[in-house]
Design a protein around this motif. Sequence first.
Motif, short mmCIF file in Angstrom:
data_model
loop_
_atom_site.label_atom_id
_atom_site.label_comp_id
_atom_site.label_asym_id
_atom_site.label_seq_id
_atom_site.Cartn_x
_atom_site.Cartn_y
_atom_site.Cartn_z
N ASP A 167 -5.92 -0.76 -4.65
CA ASP A 167 -5.39 -1.38 -3.44
C ASP A 167 -6.35 -2.47 -2.99
N GLU A 168 -6.01 -3.69 -3.28
CA GLU A 168 -6.86 -4.83 -2.95
C GLU A 168 -8.32 -4.53 -3.24
N SER A 183 0.84 -1.21 0.00
CA SER A 183 0.00 0.00 0.00
C SER A 183 0.86 1.24 0.00
MG LIG Z 1 -2.26 -2.57 2.17
#
Ligand SMILES: [Mg+2]
Lengths: 343, 293
Positions: free
Chosen positions: B163-164, B48
């Motif tokens: 992000d995911e 991240s």
């Molecule tokens: Mg992360």
Amino acid sequence: METAVVERKVFDIDWYHRLLALMEGDDLNKRVTQLIHSLIVPIAAIGIFLMLWGAGAKNVETSLGVLPGPAKVWEQTVTLYGEHNAEKDKETAFYERMQAKAEKAREAGKPQAKIDKYLNRKYVGTATFVDQIGTSLLTVMSGFILASLIAIPIGIIVGMSNTLYQAFNPIIQIFKPVSPLAWLPLVTIVVSAVYVSEDPMFEKSFLNSALVVTLCCLWPTIVNTAVGVSGVSKDLINVSRVLKLSWLTKTMKIVLPSSVPMIFTGLRLSLGIGWMVLIAAEMLAQNPGLGKFVWDEFQNGSSNSLARIMVAVLAIGFIGFMLDRGMLMLQKNFSWDKSAVLR
Amino acid sequence: MNSYLKIDHVGITFPTDNGPLEVLKSVNLDIEQGEFVSLIGHSGCGKSTVLNIVAGLLQASTGGVILEEKEVDEPGPDRAVIFQNHSLMPWLSVYDNVRLAVDQVFKRSKSKAERDEWTRHNLELVHMSHALDRKPDEISGGMKQRVGIARALAMEPKVLLMDEPFGALDSLTRTHMQDSLMEIQTELNNTVIMITHDVDEAVLLSDRIVMMTNGPSATVGEILEIDLPRPRDRLALAENPQYNHYRAEVVRFLHERHEQPARVDVKPEETVTEEPLQKVKVAAKPESLRLVS
Ligand SMILES: [Mg+2]
Ligand SMILES: Nc1ncnc2c1ncn2[C@@H]1O[C@H](COP(=O)(O)OP(=O)(O)OP(=O)(O)O)[C@@H](O)[C@H]1O
């Protein structure tokens, strides 16, 4: 005839089974069950309370006679309302009389100044219970609105900047717990020193009460607004950064809406406090309103005083409750956070 | 120097209570226009953080990010971010959430009617046209993520950072979202960096998978080129030996670096010869099993 038949059906012998079926719960039935819960249970509780009150009050002997029960209080409620109507009748009668006098003067060819004198004459009667309620409501709303107009912007600014938060926090923490009764003398003196005008727009007493309310309403709104503003989700702030929103757009489109639930929580607390504070201020300063009514009755000490005070107490409670419900309705309307349990 | 997006010797150090913590060290990555790159690595390694540096939400302590020959030093709509938890404004409708971004990005270049049209178009792209007036609370997690994607796409970003994006979704919804994303990708050919924990997702979607080493001082460990023809079909790929090889590569990397952090050097051949009848546990993913008559 039709309706009679329908009603018979409801009170059928079968009602018990119907009730059971209701409990089982398709949508309509659920609502009926809810109705029972939200209506019948509270009504039963109030009934029990009134019974206990009636039974208990009989045993309390005071200097002004036996503590009044619900019946006596109800009687006084009716009396107070009657007094109010009588006073209003007197007032209308007075104005009609003045109108007639002005008419007569005009016919007699009196100068305009004389006629105007009749027309402009104000009725000076005694403030009735209902008048006092009106005064108190007006005062509390004025003080509350003024406080909100000051507190919400301060809360936003304080919540958005860490430095300002550090700066304001001690001030807020110190003033928040100050009792309204401590503010009152200060406010009174400052108002009479600062607010000098030939033709005042507001009564001084009104200003005093309203400002004391304001001073006490500020803090919960500031604190809650600041908490709401500083608690805006970091992701949403990041969204605003990615979008390169200007400070103003960010505040209006993200920070403010996001803190609306907290702002309303603050406003609700403030109004609740404001209402309590106002009654105390009115009692202490003899400013017109419900508080003064209570104090006057207390000083009066007639056989009806206790019952009348109780009417006032109930009215204060009821109005406070309604104010809170009103704020709650506003909050529900404006708040996006429908999942929050508001009660 | 002339790659589209260049992550150049990026390092970042956070001040913490226990002194400075070097989270990333010399991360290098060159990404071509239209490339789909996945970042994979174990939790807390700094994925991240890499993404946020590219987004401009964090400042690198050393090195920098260069997009189209220009250094990135602040966030901007040319690098749209799709956050894991969708981050929609809960008080705005689906339409208004996207419209907010459209209004901001195309304030000057598009008329009101065009912005309305563009908002609807992007929501159409993620199949959300039926729920324009609903609030985020009133739609499912998958739908929220679709709206988040629509919002990001509507900014016409040079790079899409995810992000995911599907981490919070159940596996069936995730499958749908991956298919949707591939469909959109075929159409728009965006440059994408996606963080994922899901090996299948990474192999299915990416042109390259960047595997990051464990933190602290995490950096790029290995880069795996995924040379599978597009459009890709998950069912067909399940039996594709090449696909399974790529999967195994990623799993091997993650396994090596994370299941045995102490790195006890045991030679596999030796153990097998010494104890040939040793019990072996075999695990198989249920979705990879197929019944054959
Ligand atoms: Mg992360
Ligand atoms: N602002 C910060 N201050 C201090 N440490 C930080 C900060 N941001 C991240 N870290 C540390 O950096 C490391 C990497 O964090 P990051 O969120 O990038 O990991 P990640 O790979 O995305 O993990 P996950 O897969 O769980 O999302 C973590 O150990 C975290 O504690």
